[in-house]
Structures are given as C-alpha cells and as structure tokens.
Write a protein that holds these residues in place. Structure first.
Motif, PDB file in Angstrom:
ATOM      1  N   ALA A  77       8.329 -22.295 -68.208  1.00 15.83           N
ATOM      2  CA  ALA A  77       9.518 -22.630 -67.421  1.00 15.83           C
ATOM      3  C   ALA A  77       9.514 -24.107 -67.043  1.00 15.83           C
ATOM      4  O   ALA A  77      10.545 -24.794 -67.130  1.00 15.83           O
ATOM      5  CB  ALA A  77       9.587 -21.751 -66.171  1.00 15.83           C
ATOM      6  N   LEU A  78       8.366 -24.625 -66.636  1.00 23.03           N
ATOM      7  CA  LEU A  78       8.280 -26.038 -66.257  1.00 23.03           C
ATOM      8  C   LEU A  78       8.449 -26.942 -67.476  1.00 23.03           C
ATOM      9  O   LEU A  78       9.081 -28.008 -67.391  1.00 23.03           O
ATOM     10  CB  LEU A  78       6.938 -26.309 -65.578  1.00 23.03           C
ATOM     11  CG  LEU A  78       6.694 -25.570 -64.251  1.00 23.03           C
ATOM     12  CD1 LEU A  78       5.294 -25.852 -63.732  1.00 23.03           C
ATOM     13  CD2 LEU A  78       7.739 -25.958 -63.213  1.00 23.03           C
ATOM     14  N   ARG A  79       7.903 -26.523 -68.615  1.00 25.22           N
ATOM     15  CA  ARG A  79       8.060 -27.318 -69.844  1.00 25.22           C
ATOM     16  C   ARG A  79       9.521 -27.380 -70.279  1.00 25.22           C
ATOM     17  O   ARG A  79      10.015 -28.429 -70.719  1.00 25.22           O
ATOM     18  CB  ARG A  79       7.206 -26.704 -70.953  1.00 25.22           C
ATOM     19  CG  ARG A  79       5.716 -26.932 -70.806  1.00 25.22           C
ATOM     20  CD  ARG A  79       4.958 -26.202 -71.905  1.00 25.22           C
ATOM     21  NE  ARG A  79       5.401 -26.620 -73.240  1.00 25.22           N
ATOM     22  CZ  ARG A  79       5.034 -26.002 -74.365  1.00 25.22           C
ATOM     23  NH1 ARG A  79       4.236 -24.948 -74.308  1.00 25.22           N
ATOM     24  NH2 ARG A  79       5.461 -26.436 -75.524  1.00 25.22           N
ATOM     25  N   LEU A  80      10.223 -26.267 -70.162  1.00 25.53           N
ATOM     26  CA  LEU A  80      11.634 -26.249 -70.537  1.00 25.53           C
ATOM     27  C   LEU A  80      12.447 -27.162 -69.630  1.00 25.53           C
ATOM     28  O   LEU A  80      13.317 -27.904 -70.089  1.00 25.53           O
ATOM     29  CB  LEU A  80      12.178 -24.819 -70.466  1.00 25.53           C
ATOM     30  CG  LEU A  80      11.666 -23.842 -71.526  1.00 25.53           C
ATOM     31  CD1 LEU A  80      12.175 -22.433 -71.222  1.00 25.53           C
ATOM     32  CD2 LEU A  80      12.102 -24.273 -72.924  1.00 25.53           C
ATOM     33  N   ARG A  81      12.173 -27.122 -68.340  1.00 27.68           N
ATOM     34  CA  ARG A  81      12.886 -27.994 -67.408  1.00 27.68           C
ATOM     35  C   ARG A  81      12.628 -29.467 -67.732  1.00 27.68           C
ATOM     36  O   ARG A  81      13.557 -30.284 -67.677  1.00 27.68           O
ATOM     37  CB  ARG A  81      12.466 -27.683 -65.965  1.00 27.68           C
ATOM     38  CG  ARG A  81      13.155 -26.456 -65.378  1.00 27.68           C
ATOM     39  CD  ARG A  81      12.702 -26.195 -63.951  1.00 27.68           C
ATOM     40  NE  ARG A  81      13.738 -25.471 -63.232  1.00 27.68           N
ATOM     41  CZ  ARG A  81      14.651 -26.026 -62.464  1.00 27.68           C
ATOM     42  NH1 ARG A  81      14.656 -27.342 -62.303  1.00 27.68           N
ATOM     43  NH2 ARG A  81      15.566 -25.306 -61.847  1.00 27.68           N
ATOM     44  N   ALA A  82      11.392 -29.776 -68.052  1.00 29.35           N
ATOM     45  CA  ALA A  82      11.080 -31.166 -68.397  1.00 29.35           C
ATOM     46  C   ALA A  82      11.756 -31.559 -69.704  1.00 29.35           C
ATOM     47  O   ALA A  82      12.291 -32.671 -69.830  1.00 29.35           O
ATOM     48  CB  ALA A  82       9.567 -31.346 -68.495  1.00 29.35           C
TER      49      ALA A  82
ATOM     50  N   MET B 176      21.599 -15.873 -63.062  1.00 26.66           N
ATOM     51  CA  MET B 176      20.444 -15.082 -63.465  1.00 26.66           C
ATOM     52  C   MET B 176      20.672 -14.409 -64.809  1.00 26.66           C
ATOM     53  O   MET B 176      19.768 -14.366 -65.659  1.00 26.66           O
ATOM     54  CB  MET B 176      20.117 -14.035 -62.393  1.00 26.66           C
ATOM     55  CG  MET B 176      18.884 -13.192 -62.703  1.00 26.66           C
ATOM     56  SD  MET B 176      17.359 -14.169 -62.918  1.00 26.66           S
ATOM     57  CE  MET B 176      17.021 -14.618 -61.205  1.00 26.66           C
ATOM     58  N   ASP B 177      21.869 -13.876 -65.029  1.00 26.66           N
ATOM     59  CA  ASP B 177      22.166 -13.244 -66.319  1.00 26.66           C
ATOM     60  C   ASP B 177      22.026 -14.243 -67.457  1.00 26.66           C
ATOM     61  O   ASP B 177      21.446 -13.944 -68.505  1.00 26.66           O
ATOM     62  CB  ASP B 177      23.578 -12.661 -66.314  1.00 26.66           C
ATOM     63  CG  ASP B 177      23.707 -11.425 -65.441  1.00 26.66           C
ATOM     64  OD1 ASP B 177      22.660 -10.891 -65.021  1.00 26.66           O
ATOM     65  OD2 ASP B 177      24.846 -11.000 -65.167  1.00 26.66           O
ATOM     66  N   ALA B 178      22.575 -15.447 -67.261  1.00 29.06           N
ATOM     67  CA  ALA B 178      22.497 -16.475 -68.299  1.00 29.06           C
ATOM     68  C   ALA B 178      21.051 -16.910 -68.535  1.00 29.06           C
ATOM     69  O   ALA B 178      20.615 -17.072 -69.685  1.00 29.06           O
ATOM     70  CB  ALA B 178      23.362 -17.676 -67.925  1.00 29.06           C
ATOM     71  N   ALA B 179      20.299 -17.097 -67.449  1.00 35.77           N
ATOM     72  CA  ALA B 179      18.898 -17.502 -67.587  1.00 35.77           C
ATOM     73  C   ALA B 179      18.085 -16.418 -68.281  1.00 35.77           C
ATOM     74  O   ALA B 179      17.149 -16.712 -69.043  1.00 35.77           O
ATOM     75  CB  ALA B 179      18.309 -17.824 -66.215  1.00 35.77           C
ATOM     76  N   HIS B 180      18.428 -15.167 -68.025  1.00 33.07           N
ATOM     77  CA  HIS B 180      17.734 -14.043 -68.669  1.00 33.07           C
ATOM     78  C   HIS B 180      17.935 -14.071 -70.180  1.00 33.07           C
ATOM     79  O   HIS B 180      16.982 -13.909 -70.956  1.00 33.07           O
ATOM     80  CB  HIS B 180      18.261 -12.733 -68.076  1.00 33.07           C
ATOM     81  CG  HIS B 180      17.491 -11.522 -68.501  1.00 33.07           C
ATOM     82  ND1 HIS B 180      16.622 -10.865 -67.666  1.00 33.07           N
ATOM     83  CD2 HIS B 180      17.461 -10.840 -69.670  1.00 33.07           C
ATOM     84  CE1 HIS B 180      16.085  -9.838 -68.304  1.00 33.07           C
ATOM     85  NE2 HIS B 180      16.593  -9.787 -69.526  1.00 33.07           N
TER      86      HIS B 180
ATOM     87  N   ARG C 176      10.904 -12.712 -65.779  1.00 30.44           N
ATOM     88  CA  ARG C 176       9.938 -13.630 -65.171  1.00 30.44           C
ATOM     89  C   ARG C 176      10.265 -15.075 -65.528  1.00 30.44           C
ATOM     90  O   ARG C 176      10.249 -15.969 -64.664  1.00 30.44           O
ATOM     91  CB  ARG C 176       8.519 -13.282 -65.641  1.00 30.44           C
ATOM     92  CG  ARG C 176       7.409 -14.163 -65.045  1.00 30.44           C
ATOM     93  CD  ARG C 176       7.214 -13.860 -63.571  1.00 30.44           C
ATOM     94  NE  ARG C 176       6.209 -14.717 -62.951  1.00 30.44           N
ATOM     95  CZ  ARG C 176       5.106 -14.270 -62.354  1.00 30.44           C
ATOM     96  NH1 ARG C 176       4.847 -12.961 -62.328  1.00 30.44           N
ATOM     97  NH2 ARG C 176       4.268 -15.092 -61.775  1.00 30.44           N
ATOM     98  N   LEU C 177      10.597 -15.324 -66.804  1.00 30.34           N
ATOM     99  CA  LEU C 177      10.931 -16.686 -67.200  1.00 30.34           C
ATOM    100  C   LEU C 177      12.245 -17.138 -66.564  1.00 30.34           C
ATOM    101  O   LEU C 177      12.359 -18.296 -66.129  1.00 30.34           O
ATOM    102  CB  LEU C 177      11.036 -16.786 -68.722  1.00 30.34           C
ATOM    103  CG  LEU C 177      11.351 -18.183 -69.273  1.00 30.34           C
ATOM    104  CD1 LEU C 177      10.355 -19.214 -68.778  1.00 30.34           C
ATOM    105  CD2 LEU C 177      11.395 -18.179 -70.793  1.00 30.34           C
ATOM    106  N   ALA C 178      13.238 -16.251 -66.480  1.00 31.65           N
ATOM    107  CA  ALA C 178      14.503 -16.610 -65.846  1.00 31.65           C
ATOM    108  C   ALA C 178      14.282 -16.988 -64.385  1.00 31.65           C
ATOM    109  O   ALA C 178      14.830 -17.988 -63.893  1.00 31.65           O
ATOM    110  CB  ALA C 178      15.493 -15.454 -65.953  1.00 31.65           C
TER     111      ALA C 178
END
Length: 406
Positions: A143-148, A210-214, A243-245
């Motif tokens: 999750a942190l890698r994706l944000r970066a 949340m739906d989109a992040a899922h 969990r990732l969302a």
C-alpha cells in the motif's frame, strides 16, 4: 445443412439474455413466442439450427441490441472476474454483472480506435511471487509503495475513481439492483487493461472510495490468479483485497497517529478528513492492533445501536464522483466531427444507446441530442497585430486612504 442466419454466435445470445436479467431460456422463449427447445438449440450451438432473419430481428428487438450483435464474437477472458461474493448471490445477478463487464470491455475497445486512453500504470508489486504467499505486513508495505509510485503522499486520497482512470484503468458505474455486489474487476483479453464496474445502489462517497479501492486491489494483487483457483481461494483473495484497500486509504504511517481516542465521536471526526466510513475505521484499527478485539466489538455494538448500519453521519456530505474517461472520449469523437452519434450507433456499437449512456456515464438521452456546434470567434486584425485593444481607456481605481485613528 445449416439453416437460419450464417455466422450466428450462440454465446452472444446467452450474453444478451443475461444482460437483460432473463433468467432462463424458457423465459426468453415465452417472450418470443417460440418453443424453449429452439432457444436452447440457438444458445447451445450444438445443432445446425440458428434463428432465421425474421426471428433474429425479433431477438434483437426483445434484447435491445442490433441484429449485428449476434454476428460479432464475444469478449472472452481466461482471467477470472473478481466478485465480492458467490455463494450468497443469485446466479442471475452474477450473470448480469459478467455480461455487463463484457459490454464495458467492448465499448472501451471501440473507443480506443479513436481516442488514446491513459497509459496503464499498475506496477508489478508481487515481483514474481504468488498472491498466496502474501502476509499482512507485505500488504501494508505494498500500500505504501503504491502511494509513493502514484505520488499520493501519506494523507487522504481525494478520489480513488479519478486515480484509477489516471493510471489507465477503465471504470464504469451502473445500478446492480442487489446489495450482494458492490463492484467487480476484470482484465480485458483484448487491450490488457483492468476494467472495473462499480455499483450506484445506496451509494455514498466513503462507500465509493472503499469499493473502488477494493477493485483496485484486485487489479494489483490478483491479475495472475488462474480461474480454477478463484472460487477455491475466494475468502483469501477477498481478505487481501480489503486489507490492501484499507491500507491504501488509511496508511499505517499516518492515519493511526491521528486516532487519539478510539471512540465513535473521534472516528466520526476522522471520517470528515479521511473520507472513509466509521465501520471501515473500526476494522482498520483492529487490523493494526491499535484496539483489542473486545474494544472493536464494543464499538460495533454501539455503531449498530445508533442505527448507523443503514446510514452513517456525513455519508451525504460529499458529492459522489463518476468516471469521466469514456464520457470524455465519446464527446471528443462527436464534437470533433470524427463520427456522428447516429453513425456510432449504426456501425460501431451493437448495444442500445441506453446501455452506452450508462456505461460511459453520459446523460440520459445523450444520443438523442444534437451535437453542440463549436463557433470560433473572429479576432479583429488590428487587435491581433498590436497585441492590445485600441480605442480603449484605462480607468485607474481611486486611491483609498486608510481610516483615521480614533
């Protein structure tokens, strides 16, 4: 000897029937006034019999598609379509969603001939590993890698749908008419892009996030899951996606530091900033072991006692964002004069205008309206040469004096 319509594709009849939520072949036969055996033969494709031209026109009219629809091959993928639940969802609803996903992939493929969708930017976070090897701490780091990677920082994500479109994922929203399905994700077999369908039923902005992040999590983690593993490992796959969302929307490096007192009042206040539901925040705090399980259960009980299961505070505080990429592409094609609306319906697309308007987030009746005429303003020659208007007076503002002290 084959009779009927040459080139008829049986799978397209099944797809259209499911897209219209006609549960059985018998039900379709009843609508057409033909025998159930005939419809079964058309769909199964095991006999030489196909609908004749007159019947093909009746089929097209009943299923609201063009006759050419049944002559084009369907979009079939070896990758699974990720759905939230299988056991508790009606087969008819699942079939409806899968058929709508195929239509979305077909629509975006056609639009891709005319407009350039954003380049796909979904990094390979697994680096050759299997999703089944992931631990919770691995997902937190992903999750942190994706944000970066997507330059989001560590604060709230303002619009997950907008982000998904920016990184090349095709997104559409439609009513699903069931509470069992919030969204689905599938990689197109033609252009290799993830396609996401999100529900518009009982929608709020935090739920949309949340739906989109899922579904984004499915696109990132599970794009290589074999179809035969999907149902067998559905529970693990869904837990990883949630969990990732959650980790993506509420990063472990920032969100927990703002939770001073894990109470419903505090979580309501944090909802205004992080734009995630109170219920999702309770789960997040429990996952991060910031609150023990008994505290989480107590918060859930208070949550239910307040009636928030039917609607939380601030749910209607923000407008709900809708996808724009397909809509903008359709407008660009028509407004630039590349193709007319009627021409698109008659040659490129085989589903109805209402289906296209829904899948592309176009206003209802968009295909019935005339395209806007773009009028260019003529620039005066002397203005263009001088760079500033002539015959104009510059009027200075009167000088304002500070008030005298009392």
């Amino acid at each position: 000897m084959r009779t009927g319509t040459p080139g008829f594709v049986p799978a397209r009849l099944t797809e259209a029937r499911e897209a219209r939520r006609i549960a059985t072949k018998t039900a379709l036969a009843r609508r057409l006034g033909v025998s159930p055996t005939s419809v079964s033969r058309w769909e199964d494709g095991l006999s030489e019999q196909t609908p004749d031209h007159a019947t093909l026109l009746r089929l097209a009219g009943e299923l609201q598609v063009r006759p050419e629809y049944f002559l084009r091959p369907p979009f079939e993928s070896s990758r699974p379509t990720f759905l939230r639940s299988l056991a508790s969802t009606l087969v008819r609803d699942l079939a409806y969603q899968r058929s709508q996903m195929k239509w979305l992939q077909e629509v975006s493929f056609v639009l891709g001939h005319y407009v350039d969708l954003p380049q796909l930017d979904v990094p390979d976070v697994l680096e050759g590993a299997s999703y089944s090897q992931l631990r919770d701490e691995d997902i937190e780091q992903i999750a942190l890698r994706l944000r970066a990677h997507w330059n989001l920082g560590e604060g709230p994500c303002p619009d997950v749908v907008g982000l998904m479109e920016r990184i090349g994922i095709v997104v559409a929203t439609i009513p699903m008419n069931t509470t069992k399905l919030d969204g689905l994700c599938s990689w197109s077999p033609i252009d290799g892009r993830p396609h996401v369908l999100l529900a518009t039923d009982k929608m709020s902005f935090p739920r949309r996030q949340m739906d989109a992040a899922h579904e984004l999590a499915h696109a990132v983690l599970h794009h290589s899951v074999p179809d035969d593993e999907f149902e067998a490992n559905l529970r693990t796959i869904e837990q990883q996606a949630f969990r990732l969302a959650s980790a993506f929307l509420m990063p472990s490096t920032s969100y927990p530091h703002e939770v001073r007192h894990p109470s419903l009042a505090m979580l309501t206040s944090l909802k205004e900033r992080w734009r995630t539901s109170i219920k999702a925040q309770i789960k997040r705090l429990a996952d991060l072991e910031i609150i023990p399980e008994d505290h989480a259960r107590q918060l859930y009980k208070l949550y239910s006692a307040k009636g928030w299961s039917k609607g939380e505070p601030l749910d209607q505080h923000w407008p709900i964002p809708f996808p724009t990429a397909l809509r903008n592409g359709m407008n660009l094609i028509v407004d630039s004069g590349v193709r007319a609306k009627a021409d698109l319906l008659a040659t490129e697309f085989t589903v109805s205008s209402a289906d296209l308007e829904a899948l592309c987030s176009l206003p209802r009746g968009w295909f019935d309206r005339d395209a806007a005429e773009i009028v260019s303003l003529k620039v005066r020659e002397n203005f263009a040469q001088s760079g500033s208007p002539r015959d104009a007076d510059i009027i200075p503002f009167p000088q304002r004096h500070p008030p005298r002290g009392r």
